[in-house]
Design a protein around this motif. Sequence first.
Motif, mmCIF file in Angstrom:
data_model
loop_
_atom_site.group_PDB
_atom_site.id
_atom_site.type_symbol
_atom_site.label_atom_id
_atom_site.label_comp_id
_atom_site.label_asym_id
_atom_site.label_seq_id
_atom_site.Cartn_x
_atom_site.Cartn_y
_atom_site.Cartn_z
ATOM 1 N N ALA A 132 45.839 11.703 36.721
ATOM 2 C CA ALA A 132 44.528 12.004 37.288
ATOM 3 C C ALA A 132 44.205 11.005 38.395
ATOM 4 O O ALA A 132 44.541 9.827 38.286
ATOM 5 C CB ALA A 132 43.472 11.933 36.198
ATOM 6 N N PRO A 133 43.552 11.450 39.457
ATOM 7 C CA PRO A 133 43.159 10.515 40.520
ATOM 8 C C PRO A 133 42.187 9.452 40.004
ATOM 9 O O PRO A 133 41.360 9.716 39.131
ATOM 10 C CB PRO A 133 42.464 11.424 41.544
ATOM 11 C CG PRO A 133 42.987 12.792 41.273
ATOM 12 C CD PRO A 133 43.228 12.839 39.796
ATOM 13 N N ASP A 134 42.319 8.260 40.543
ATOM 14 C CA ASP A 134 41.448 7.151 40.177
ATOM 15 C C ASP A 134 40.762 6.644 41.433
ATOM 16 O O ASP A 134 41.196 6.921 42.554
ATOM 17 C CB ASP A 134 42.266 6.027 39.527
ATOM 18 C CG ASP A 134 41.413 5.049 38.743
ATOM 19 O OD1 ASP A 134 40.199 5.289 38.567
ATOM 20 O OD2 ASP A 134 41.967 4.021 38.298
ATOM 21 N N GLY A 135 39.698 5.910 41.257
ATOM 22 C CA GLY A 135 38.982 5.331 42.379
ATOM 23 C C GLY A 135 37.781 4.563 41.890
ATOM 24 O O GLY A 135 37.533 4.454 40.687
ATOM 25 N N VAL A 136 37.012 4.066 42.822
ATOM 26 C CA VAL A 136 35.855 3.236 42.513
ATOM 27 C C VAL A 136 34.636 4.114 42.240
ATOM 28 O O VAL A 136 34.370 5.073 42.971
ATOM 29 C CB VAL A 136 35.559 2.271 43.688
ATOM 30 C CG1 VAL A 136 34.257 1.513 43.478
ATOM 31 C CG2 VAL A 136 36.722 1.303 43.872
ATOM 32 N N ALA B 184 27.474 -2.443 39.655
ATOM 33 C CA ALA B 184 28.846 -2.956 39.618
ATOM 34 C C ALA B 184 29.843 -1.870 39.996
ATOM 35 O O ALA B 184 29.658 -0.693 39.669
ATOM 36 C CB ALA B 184 29.164 -3.490 38.229
ATOM 37 N N GLU B 185 30.900 -2.281 40.679
ATOM 38 C CA GLU B 185 32.016 -1.378 40.964
ATOM 39 C C GLU B 185 32.926 -1.349 39.754
ATOM 40 O O GLU B 185 33.231 -2.398 39.172
ATOM 41 C CB GLU B 185 32.813 -1.862 42.175
ATOM 42 C CG GLU B 185 32.136 -1.620 43.487
ATOM 43 C CD GLU B 185 33.034 -1.920 44.674
ATOM 44 O OE1 GLU B 185 34.214 -2.301 44.485
ATOM 45 O OE2 GLU B 185 32.557 -1.769 45.804
ATOM 46 N N MET B 186 33.350 -0.160 39.383
ATOM 47 C CA MET B 186 34.253 0.027 38.254
ATOM 48 C C MET B 186 35.310 1.041 38.661
ATOM 49 O O MET B 186 35.131 1.759 39.639
ATOM 50 C CB MET B 186 33.468 0.559 37.038
ATOM 51 C CG MET B 186 32.256 -0.276 36.674
ATOM 52 S SD MET B 186 31.203 0.483 35.436
ATOM 53 C CE MET B 186 30.563 1.916 36.284
ATOM 54 N N ARG B 187 36.374 1.108 37.914
ATOM 55 C CA ARG B 187 37.396 2.121 38.143
ATOM 56 C C ARG B 187 37.046 3.353 37.317
ATOM 57 O O ARG B 187 36.650 3.247 36.153
ATOM 58 C CB ARG B 187 38.783 1.613 37.761
ATOM 59 C CG ARG B 187 39.263 0.385 38.518
ATOM 60 C CD ARG B 187 39.391 0.581 39.984
ATOM 61 N NE ARG B 187 40.403 1.569 40.344
ATOM 62 C CZ ARG B 187 40.683 1.926 41.586
ATOM 63 N NH1 ARG B 187 40.029 1.388 42.601
ATOM 64 N NH2 ARG B 187 41.605 2.815 41.824
ATOM 65 N N LEU B 188 37.178 4.527 37.914
ATOM 66 C CA LEU B 188 36.831 5.772 37.240
ATOM 67 C C LEU B 188 37.592 5.931 35.927
ATOM 68 O O LEU B 188 36.991 6.207 34.883
ATOM 69 C CB LEU B 188 37.114 6.976 38.148
ATOM 70 C CG LEU B 188 36.927 8.344 37.487
ATOM 71 C CD1 LEU B 188 35.464 8.576 37.143
ATOM 72 C CD2 LEU B 188 37.463 9.445 38.368
ATOM 73 N N LEU B 189 38.909 5.788 35.962
ATOM 74 C CA LEU B 189 39.695 6.076 34.766
ATOM 75 C C LEU B 189 39.469 5.047 33.666
ATOM 76 O O LEU B 189 39.472 5.398 32.481
ATOM 77 C CB LEU B 189 41.171 6.229 35.115
ATOM 78 C CG LEU B 189 41.473 7.413 36.054
ATOM 79 C CD1 LEU B 189 42.967 7.517 36.326
ATOM 80 C CD2 LEU B 189 40.928 8.732 35.509
#
Length: 191
Positions: A2-6, A14-19
């Motif tokens: 699955a694609p991941d991103g901020v 806060a910035e987090m990773r989607l996955l």
Amino acid sequence: PAPDGVVHSLSSGAEMRLLSTARAVAGSSSLVALSFDSLSCPVWRGFAGAELHRIARSFGVPVLHVYMAEAHPDDAFPSPMQGPVALASELRRHRDLEERKAAAGRAQAFLTHKVGRPVVLVADGMGDALEEAYEARPFRMFILDVSRPDACVVAHKTGLAPFNMGAKFAELRAFLCLWRSRARSGAGRSA
């Protein structure tokens, strides 16, 4: 995979990773639903956003909502909806992350009211990278298999919205029913 991103937290920014966030929302579940949302879409607002959420939850699948660019911003592609699906105030194109988070907060409150329980919602970045990677606009739901430690896999995705939502609801129910049946029988999972 699955694609991941901020993604961005609505509360802390806060910035987090989607996955990573999806795995956290999943908890002990092998599945998590990703629901890409836009409050300015009258079909999402009228019934589809809440119904997709309810279907996933009825099968015990936790849901992570991702707020993205507006489907029908008043300053670019307005939707002339009146009556019960009309917005109390306009939604314009988000000029910055704070505006997107404010719109996402409105969507979170709206959806929490519609489904009768708190919902977890994060915001896509201003570059719309996740909306693009998942081809999600105006709204769309994905079911991720998060059981593998090395990767999250898209196990199911609804078709492009907003047309023929009844069939999309039925397909989602059928997929989740089959998944649950296979999990109970130990027959493995489908991807």
